[in-house]
Design an enzyme around this catalytic site. Structure first.
Site, PDB file in Angstrom:
ATOM      1  N   SER A   1      18.076  33.524  20.185  1.00 27.95           N
ATOM      2  CA  SER A   1      18.618  32.992  18.674  1.00 27.95           C
ATOM      3  C   SER A   1      17.435  33.316  17.737  1.00 27.95           C
ATOM      4  O   SER A   1      16.203  33.373  18.317  1.00 27.95           O
ATOM      5  CB  SER A   1      18.772  31.536  18.747  1.00 27.95           C
ATOM      6  OG  SER A   1      17.718  30.706  19.094  1.00 27.95           O
TER       7      SER A   1
ATOM      8  N   GLU B   1      14.136  45.928  26.308  1.00 28.89           N
ATOM      9  CA  GLU B   1      15.259  45.802  25.709  1.00 28.89           C
ATOM     10  C   GLU B   1      15.379  45.974  24.103  1.00 28.89           C
ATOM     11  O   GLU B   1      16.105  46.324  23.301  1.00 28.89           O
ATOM     12  CB  GLU B   1      15.997  44.408  25.982  1.00 28.89           C
ATOM     13  CG  GLU B   1      17.275  44.245  25.535  1.00 28.89           C
ATOM     14  CD  GLU B   1      18.098  42.802  25.750  1.00 28.89           C
ATOM     15  OE1 GLU B   1      19.377  42.849  25.717  1.00 28.89           O
ATOM     16  OE2 GLU B   1      17.460  41.756  26.189  1.00 28.89           O
TER      17      GLU B   1
ATOM     18  N   TYR C   1      21.394  36.785  32.888  1.00 29.67           N
ATOM     19  CA  TYR C   1      20.351  35.633  32.286  1.00 29.67           C
ATOM     20  C   TYR C   1      20.906  34.441  31.814  1.00 29.67           C
ATOM     21  O   TYR C   1      20.757  33.655  32.234  1.00 29.67           O
ATOM     22  CB  TYR C   1      19.607  36.441  31.152  1.00 29.67           C
ATOM     23  CG  TYR C   1      18.319  37.409  31.506  1.00 29.67           C
ATOM     24  CD1 TYR C   1      18.296  37.923  32.837  1.00 29.67           C
ATOM     25  CD2 TYR C   1      17.445  37.645  30.867  1.00 29.67           C
ATOM     26  CE1 TYR C   1      17.177  38.971  33.291  1.00 29.67           C
ATOM     27  CE2 TYR C   1      16.429  38.822  31.080  1.00 29.67           C
ATOM     28  CZ  TYR C   1      16.378  39.192  32.299  1.00 29.67           C
ATOM     29  OH  TYR C   1      15.368  40.014  32.731  1.00 29.67           O
TER      30      TYR C   1
END
Length: 400
Positions: free
Chosen positions: A379, A253, A136
């Site tokens: 982030s 995930e 990714y």
């Protein structure tokens, strides 16, 4: 929200404990608890053998939809998946080398793949035979995944891929990589992307370079694609549908995998508390309050994860909330691991030398590695933007 364990779940717990006790022996026991964040590069050979042991016992793919062929040979309800994760962590078993294939790729194929893709890839994951990595992030597109530059050009029955991925865990050991690449150069941002399944054994076309971190470890990698080949039949969800598939995978995930991660967090917290007790730092009222706050926050994270898993229809902001919670929590734990030891935390072992300057202990590695927890995987800034825009309906941040 009801998320209780019934008699069947407790019987399953006993079965899991018995199997682990009988198989987690010898080399497998010696490498127990190795392979988590910060040590994913250690003991790979033994952990690959352990993956095949798990596959032979039917413990891979517990939550897979058995209507698609029942690739895992044990059925497993959601509560039993949680039971297995808990018992696995409590047994001190090695870190899984196949977790990306089982927890990310497999559910993605079940949700977005076709039957031929499921027949080709899921059985090998269930047997513990093929390992996967995730392509990714890129140097110019980390948290801003839609800005990626890797391209895949159609060439008959295959695609040729060129570009670079970074922070790729387990790339050196993986047999396959799922790669997000731009297949339509006329589109911008999230449009025109495709999700491709790429074999890693392509000398001269794929190069893996380990990234040495400040902790001294190198479990992350740069991956360079120079005309690497992927079969056109291995595009998941169809050409141009990569963003939809990629976002679905990220939700996975941060779903079950988040709960599993928290079990490891509990063990790390226990070590930090134990260090505080042994060294006397527990008598400091400020540190004691901080440790209690960490324990309470971990309980809240667990309940939030269970609530999310039990919720019908999903929650658009749940993955981002989970990432914000565990990233900040783990980073604070690393800081506490140093605080409870005081000045001694800055001192290396007596065996340090110029030739081997990175012989860190577990607490020091925890502190250094967790500096990145609020950055990798999206982030904190990006997660807050997602919550603001997609959940709260606030104005979108302008992006170039």
């Amino acid at each position: 929200m009801e998320f209780d364990f019934d008699e069947a779940d407790e019987a399953f717990r006993g079965e899991a404990r018995e199997w682990l006790a009988g198989h987690l022996v010898g080399e497998f026991a010696a490498w127990g608890a190795v392979g988590g964040p910060g040590s994913e590069h250690l003991g790979v050979g033994v952990r690959r053998a352990w993956e095949r042991e798990l596959g032979g016992g039917g413990w891979i793919g517990l939550g897979w939809d058995r209507r698609h062929g029942g690739y895992g040979n044990r059925a497993g309800s959601l509560t039993q998946q949680v039971v297995w994760a808990e018992e696995y962590a409590r047994a001190g078993a090695p870190g899984r080398v196949g977790h990306i294939g089982e927890n990310l790729l497999a559910p993605t194929l079940l949700a977005y793949g076709d039957e031929a893709q499921r027949r080709r890839f899921l059985p090998a994951v269930a047997r513990g035979e093929e390992l996967w990595c995730q392509g990714y992030s890129e140097p110019e597109a980390g948290s801003d995944l839609a800005g990626l530059r890797t391209v895949a050009v159609r060439d008959g029955a295959r695609y040729r891929i060129s570009g670079q991925k970074v922070w790729t865990s387990s790339a050196a050991e993986a047999d396959w990589c799922f790669v997000l690449a731009r297949t339509d150069p006329t589109e911008r941002r999230h449009r025109g992307l495709s999700f491709l399944l790429v074999p890693m054994d392509q000398p001269g076309r794929i190069e893996v370079r380990p990234i040495r971190q400040m902790s001294g470890t190198a479990e992350f990698n740069e991956v360079f694609f120079d005309g690497a080949v992927a079969c056109a039949a291995h595009v998941v969800g169809g050409a141009g549908q990569g963003w939809r598939v990629a976002m679905g995978l990220l939700a996975l995930e941060r779903g079950v995998s988040t709960l599993v991660r928290q079990i490891g967090f509990a063990a790390e917290l226990g070590e930090v508390v134990g260090e505080a007790v042994r060294g006397g730092a527990i008598r400091d009222p400020v540190l004691r309050d901080q440790l209690v706050a960490q324990w309470a926050a971990l309980r809240v994270m667990r309940w939030n994860a269970l609530r999310t898993l039990a919720a019908a229809g999903g929650d658009a902001g749940a993955p981002s909330v989970a990432k914000l919670l565990w990233g900040g929590w783990h980073r604070r734990l690393g800081e506490l691991a140093m605080a409870v030891r005081g000045a001694a935390a800055a001192v290396g072992p007596a065996a340090w030398s110029a030739a081997a300057p990175y012989e860190l202990d577990a607490g020091q590695r925890l502190f250094l590695f967790t500096r990145a927890d609020t950055l990798y995987g999206g982030s904190d800034e990006i997660q807050r933007n997602i919550i603001a825009e997609r959940v709260l309906g606030l104005p979108r941040v302008e992006r170039r």
